[in-house]
Write a protein that holds these residues in place. Structure first.
Motif, PDB file in Angstrom:
ATOM      1  N   LEU A 179      34.539  26.675  35.421  1.00 56.70           N
ATOM      2  CA  LEU A 179      35.767  27.445  35.245  1.00 56.70           C
ATOM      3  C   LEU A 179      35.521  28.733  34.470  1.00 56.70           C
ATOM      4  CD1 LEU A 179      38.231  24.509  34.571  1.00 56.70           C
ATOM      5  CD2 LEU A 179      38.460  26.227  36.379  1.00 56.70           C
ATOM      6  N   VAL A 180      34.609  28.706  33.511  1.00 57.37           N
ATOM      7  CA  VAL A 180      34.241  29.939  32.803  1.00 57.37           C
ATOM      8  C   VAL A 180      33.676  30.955  33.793  1.00 57.37           C
ATOM      9  CG1 VAL A 180      32.639  30.940  31.132  1.00 57.37           C
ATOM     10  CG2 VAL A 180      33.858  28.836  30.574  1.00 57.37           C
ATOM     11  N   ASP A 181      32.806  30.494  34.692  1.00 56.65           N
ATOM     12  CA  ASP A 181      32.235  31.375  35.702  1.00 56.65           C
ATOM     13  C   ASP A 181      33.306  31.875  36.661  1.00 56.65           C
ATOM     14  OD1 ASP A 181      29.844  32.481  37.227  1.00 56.65           O
ATOM     15  OD2 ASP A 181      30.729  31.169  38.766  1.00 56.65           O
ATOM     16  N   ASP A 182      34.237  31.002  37.042  1.00 56.34           N
ATOM     17  CA  ASP A 182      35.325  31.406  37.934  1.00 56.34           C
ATOM     18  C   ASP A 182      36.141  32.536  37.322  1.00 56.34           C
ATOM     19  OD1 ASP A 182      34.505  29.326  39.563  1.00 56.34           O
ATOM     20  OD2 ASP A 182      36.060  27.936  38.859  1.00 56.34           O
ATOM     21  N   PHE A 183      36.517  32.378  36.050  1.00 55.20           N
ATOM     22  CA  PHE A 183      37.332  33.400  35.388  1.00 55.20           C
ATOM     23  C   PHE A 183      36.543  34.695  35.205  1.00 55.20           C
ATOM     24  CE2 PHE A 183      40.466  30.256  34.790  1.00 55.20           C
ATOM     25  CZ  PHE A 183      41.625  30.861  34.301  1.00 55.20           C
ATOM     26  N   SER A 184      35.243  34.588  34.984  1.00 49.93           N
ATOM     27  CA  SER A 184      34.416  35.789  34.850  1.00 49.93           C
ATOM     28  C   SER A 184      34.431  36.581  36.158  1.00 49.93           C
ATOM     29  CB  SER A 184      32.995  35.391  34.472  1.00 49.93           C
ATOM     30  OG  SER A 184      32.171  36.530  34.376  1.00 49.93           O
ATOM     31  N   ARG A 185      34.290  35.869  37.277  1.00 46.11           N
ATOM     32  CA  ARG A 185      34.295  36.555  38.579  1.00 46.11           C
ATOM     33  C   ARG A 185      35.681  37.107  38.904  1.00 46.11           C
ATOM     34  NH1 ARG A 185      33.165  32.930  42.645  1.00 46.11           N
ATOM     35  NH2 ARG A 185      33.271  31.123  41.271  1.00 46.11           N
ATOM     36  N   LEU A 186      36.718  36.375  38.527  1.00 48.61           N
ATOM     37  CA  LEU A 186      38.076  36.878  38.746  1.00 48.61           C
ATOM     38  C   LEU A 186      38.289  38.187  37.985  1.00 48.61           C
ATOM     39  CD1 LEU A 186      41.293  34.661  38.424  1.00 48.61           C
ATOM     40  CD2 LEU A 186      41.234  37.026  37.682  1.00 48.61           C
ATOM     41  N   LEU A 187      37.838  38.225  36.729  1.00 46.20           N
ATOM     42  CA  LEU A 187      37.997  39.432  35.922  1.00 46.20           C
ATOM     43  C   LEU A 187      37.272  40.625  36.524  1.00 46.20           C
ATOM     44  CD1 LEU A 187      37.619  37.913  32.341  1.00 46.20           C
ATOM     45  CD2 LEU A 187      39.637  39.079  33.225  1.00 46.20           C
ATOM     46  N   SER A 188      36.181  40.352  37.218  1.00 41.86           N
ATOM     47  CA  SER A 188      35.418  41.447  37.833  1.00 41.86           C
ATOM     48  C   SER A 188      35.969  41.838  39.200  1.00 41.86           C
ATOM     49  CB  SER A 188      33.949  41.047  37.964  1.00 41.86           C
ATOM     50  OG  SER A 188      33.795  39.973  38.878  1.00 41.86           O
ATOM     51  N   HIS A 196      39.999  31.654  43.833  1.00 44.88           N
ATOM     52  CA  HIS A 196      40.047  30.466  44.702  1.00 44.88           C
ATOM     53  C   HIS A 196      39.249  29.315  44.109  1.00 44.88           C
ATOM     54  CE1 HIS A 196      42.242  32.270  48.041  1.00 44.88           C
ATOM     55  NE2 HIS A 196      41.476  33.354  47.927  1.00 44.88           N
ATOM     56  N   ASP A 197      38.072  29.617  43.585  1.00 42.02           N
ATOM     57  CA  ASP A 197      37.263  28.553  42.990  1.00 42.02           C
ATOM     58  C   ASP A 197      37.920  27.980  41.735  1.00 42.02           C
ATOM     59  OD1 ASP A 197      35.373  28.767  44.952  1.00 42.02           O
ATOM     60  OD2 ASP A 197      34.002  30.018  43.778  1.00 42.02           O
ATOM     61  N   ALA A 198      38.587  28.837  40.963  1.00 38.52           N
ATOM     62  CA  ALA A 198      39.287  28.349  39.764  1.00 38.52           C
ATOM     63  C   ALA A 198      40.382  27.366  40.149  1.00 38.52           C
ATOM     64  CB  ALA A 198      39.874  29.530  38.983  1.00 38.52           C
ATOM     65  N   GLN A 199      41.128  27.699  41.200  1.00 37.05           N
ATOM     66  CA  GLN A 199      42.184  26.796  41.661  1.00 37.05           C
ATOM     67  C   GLN A 199      41.595  25.455  42.091  1.00 37.05           C
ATOM     68  OE1 GLN A 199      45.293  27.308  41.319  1.00 37.05           O
ATOM     69  NE2 GLN A 199      45.480  29.494  40.961  1.00 37.05           N
ATOM     70  N   ARG A 200      40.486  25.507  42.774  1.00 37.89           N
ATOM     71  CA  ARG A 200      39.856  24.272  43.259  1.00 37.89           C
ATOM     72  C   ARG A 200      39.338  23.434  42.089  1.00 37.89           C
ATOM     73  NH1 ARG A 200      34.550  23.211  44.752  1.00 37.89           N
ATOM     74  NH2 ARG A 200      34.023  25.431  44.554  1.00 37.89           N
ATOM     75  N   HIS A 201      38.651  24.069  41.161  1.00 36.31           N
ATOM     76  CA  HIS A 201      38.089  23.331  40.031  1.00 36.31           C
ATOM     77  C   HIS A 201      39.183  22.782  39.117  1.00 36.31           C
ATOM     78  CE1 HIS A 201      34.188  25.758  40.691  1.00 36.31           C
ATOM     79  NE2 HIS A 201      34.028  24.530  41.152  1.00 36.31           N
ATOM     80  N   LEU A 202      40.283  23.526  38.971  1.00 39.95           N
ATOM     81  CA  LEU A 202      41.380  23.043  38.136  1.00 39.95           C
ATOM     82  C   LEU A 202      42.018  21.788  38.719  1.00 39.95           C
ATOM     83  CD1 LEU A 202      43.054  26.414  37.087  1.00 39.95           C
ATOM     84  CD2 LEU A 202      41.967  24.755  35.572  1.00 39.95           C
ATOM     85  N   GLY A 203      41.889  21.598  40.003  1.00 37.20           N
ATOM     86  CA  GLY A 203      42.388  20.386  40.632  1.00 37.20           C
ATOM     87  C   GLY A 203      41.442  19.206  40.505  1.00 37.20           C
ATOM     88  N   LEU A 204      40.178  19.474  40.178  1.00 37.97           N
ATOM     89  CA  LEU A 204      39.176  18.412  40.108  1.00 37.97           C
ATOM     90  C   LEU A 204      38.940  17.891  38.690  1.00 37.97           C
ATOM     91  CD1 LEU A 204      36.463  19.930  42.503  1.00 37.97           C
ATOM     92  CD2 LEU A 204      38.045  18.051  43.017  1.00 37.97           C
ATOM     93  N   VAL A 205      39.215  18.705  37.679  1.00 42.26           N
ATOM     94  CA  VAL A 205      38.859  18.346  36.306  1.00 42.26           C
ATOM     95  C   VAL A 205      39.772  17.290  35.682  1.00 42.26           C
ATOM     96  CG1 VAL A 205      38.760  19.243  33.942  1.00 42.26           C
ATOM     97  CG2 VAL A 205      37.609  20.468  35.796  1.00 42.26           C
ATOM     98  N   PRO A 206      41.107  17.436  35.756  1.00 42.89           N
ATOM     99  CA  PRO A 206      41.982  16.539  34.980  1.00 42.89           C
ATOM    100  C   PRO A 206      41.871  15.070  35.386  1.00 42.89           C
ATOM    101  CG  PRO A 206      43.181  18.485  35.705  1.00 42.89           C
ATOM    102  CD  PRO A 206      41.881  18.494  36.447  1.00 42.89           C
TER     103      PRO A 206
END
Length: 408
Positions: free
Chosen positions: A333-342, A349-359
Motif C-alpha cells: 500500500l505504501v508503494d501504491d500511494f507513492s505511484r498514485l502521488l506520481s 487501482h492497486d491500492a483499491q485492490r490491496h485495501l480489499g485484501l488486508v482487513p
C-alpha cells in the motif's frame, strides 16, 4: 476555557475539570491529590458494576468497549490481576502518559480500588514512556495499598500497545500479539482471568467512584456522560490535551486549539478515519470513531495524500513481521500511494485492490486499522486523487501529521 498549565502539552479544560483537576501547579503528589479529590471510597464489585452500567462507561483506549460488560465477563473467583495498559503506542496521543506523569494517584485509585473489589492480588502497570514510569513508581512509594503493584517498561512500537502484546511483555515474552485472539477476561495474565484497560479508563473509574452516577452524569451525553481527554495536534496553534464533556462539537474543540474549522480532520489517530469537514460532528462513542481521543487537523495548503503517504510509511515500519497482511500488505500500500502521488493510475487501482485484501486476516488489529485509515483517505480526498492523476495538486507536504523517526 481554563488553561491549567502553560507547558508544551498546553493542558486545557472546556467546562469543569475532573481528570485534570488540581494540576494547575503541576504534578499532584499524594497530599495534593487527596486535597483535590478526597479519599477514595471502598466499593464492592457490585458497586462498580452498578456505577459503570448507570453511566454507560466505555473503555478509553480505542475500542470503546463497555466496562460493565467487561466486568460481567469475569468469573466470580480466581481473577489473577488488574492490568493498566499505559503503553500508549499511538504516536500522537498524549493523554495517558499525561495522567501517569501528572495525576498518577488518580490512576492508581482506579486500578487499586477495582483490584480490591475483584479480589485480584496484584495490579500490573505497563508503561513505555520513561517520565511516566518514573512518576507512577514514585507515586506507589507514597501509598500503602497492601497489594502487589508492579510497573513494567514496554517498547514504544505501535503494536506493542495492543492488549495481548502487553500481556506478553508482562509475562517476559516479546512485545507482539499472539495470533489467537482471546479476551483477557477469559485468558489474560498467565492465562488467568484478567481485567485490562487503558490509563484513562482507570482514572475515570476513580472519578466515578467518588462522584457517584448522578453527579458524574451532570455533564456530557445522556448515553455516555462525563468528560473525555482529547489530544489535538496537526495544523493547530495550541496543540495539547483538552478535557471536554462527551458529545462536544468537534468545531468547538478545534476552535479552542486554534485550528482551522473548514478543512479535513482525522479522528481517532492513525487507525482512525478522515472527515472532510468538522461540520455537525459531535465527539461521542461509539457513533464517531474517537478511538484513543485524537483529533488531527490539516490546512488547505498542504497535500493531504502526501501527508497520508508519510504516515503509511511509518505504519508499515511498525509491523511485527508475523503475518502477511501486515508485513507485505502494508508495504504494498505504501508503494501504491507513492505511484498514485506520481500520477500513475495503476497506483490507485492497486491500492483499491490491496485495501480489499488486508482487513480481517492479520494476527492483530494493526493491518485492519491501517487499511481503514488509508481507505478513508482515498474516499475523503477523491478530488485530490484526481488532481494527482492529472499531473499533481501543486501543494507541498508540510509534515503536519506527526510521525516518529523523521520520515519524509
Amino acid at each position: 476555557m481554563t488553561i491549567l498549565q502553560e507547558t508544551p502539552l498546553q493542558l486545557r479544560v472546556i467546562g469543569e475539570p475532573r481528570l485534570l483537576a488540581g494540576l494547575r501547579e503541576g504534578r499532584a503528589d499524594l497530599q495534593r491529590h487527596l486535597w483535590t479529590h478526597g479519599a477514595a471510597p471502598e466499593l464492592t464489585r457490585a458497586d462498580y458494576a452498578d456505577l459503570t452500567t448507570a453511566v454507560g462507561l466505555r473503555g478509553r483506549g480505542g475500542a470503546a468497549f463497555p466496562v460493565a460488560l467487561k466486568l460481567a465477563d469475569l468469573p466470580q473467583r480466581g481473577i489473577e490481576a488488574v492490568v493498566v495498559n499505559g503503553s500508549e503506542s499511538e504516536p500522537v496521543s498524549r493523554k495517558d502518559r499525561l495522567l501517569l506523569t501528572m495525576a498518577p494517584h488518580l490512576v492508581l485509585d482506579g486500578a487499586v480500588g477495582l483490584a480490591k473489589a475483584l479480589n485480584a492480588p496484584q495490579v500490573l502497570i505497563a508503561v513505555h514512556d520513561g517520565a511516566a514510569a518514573t512518576s507512577i513508581r514514585a507515586a506507589i512509594q507514597e501509598r500503602q495499598d497492601h497489594l502487589r503493584i508492579e510497573v513494567t517498561d514496554t517498547p514504544g512500537r505501535f503494536v506493542a500497545g495492543e492488549a495481548r502484546a502487553v500481556l506478553s511483555v508482562l509475562e517476559g515474552g516479546p512485545a507482539v500479539p499472539p495470533g489467537r485472539r482471546v479476551l483477557p477476561t477469559r485468558k489474560g495474565y498467565h492465562k488467568r482471568p484478567t481485567f485490562l484497560s487503558n490509563v484513562e479508563t482507570f482514572a475515570q473509574l476513580a472519578v466515578l467512584a467518588r462522584l457517584g452516577s448522578h453527579q458524574f452524569s451532570s455533564t456530557g451525553l445522556i448515553s455516555e456522560p462525563g468528560t473525555q481527554l482529547l489530544t489535538v495536534d496537526g495544523a493547530v496553534q495550541r496543540p495539547g490535551v483538552i478535557e471536554a464533556p462527551t458529545g462536544i462539537p468537534l468545531e468547538t474543540v478545534l476552535q479552542y486549539a486554534g485550528a482551522p474549522t473548514d478543512g479535513p480532520v482525522l479522528i481517532g489517530g492513525y487507525h482512525g478515519q478522515w472527515l472532510p469537514r468538522p461540520d455537525g460532528i459531535k465527539l461521542s462513542r461509539p457513533e464517531v470513531p474517537v478511538g484513543a481521543g485524537i483529533v488531527l487537523a490539516l490546512t488547505a495548503d498542504s497535500c493531504p495524500l502526501g501527508e497520508v503517504h508519510r504516515v503509511a510509511q511509518w505504519l508499515a515500519s511498525q509491523s511485527a513481521g508475523q503475518c502477511g497482511p501486515c508485513l507485505f500488505g502494508l508495504g504494498a500500500l505504501v508503494d501504491d500511494f507513492s505511484r498514485l502521488l506520481s500520477g500513475d493510475p495503476a497506483g490507485w487501482h492497486d491500492a483499491q485492490r490491496h485495501l480489499g485484501l488486508v482487513p480481517g486476516r492479520g494476527a492483530c488489529a494493526h493491518p485492519d486499522g491501517s487499511a481503514r485509515f488509508l481507505a478513508s483517505a482515498l474516499e475523503v480526498f477523491g478530488e485530490d486523487v484526481r488532481q494527482h492523476l492529472a499531473g499533481g495538486c501543486g501543494r507541498a507536504v508540510r509534515g503536519l501529521l506527526p510521525v516518529p523517526g523523521g520520515i519524509r
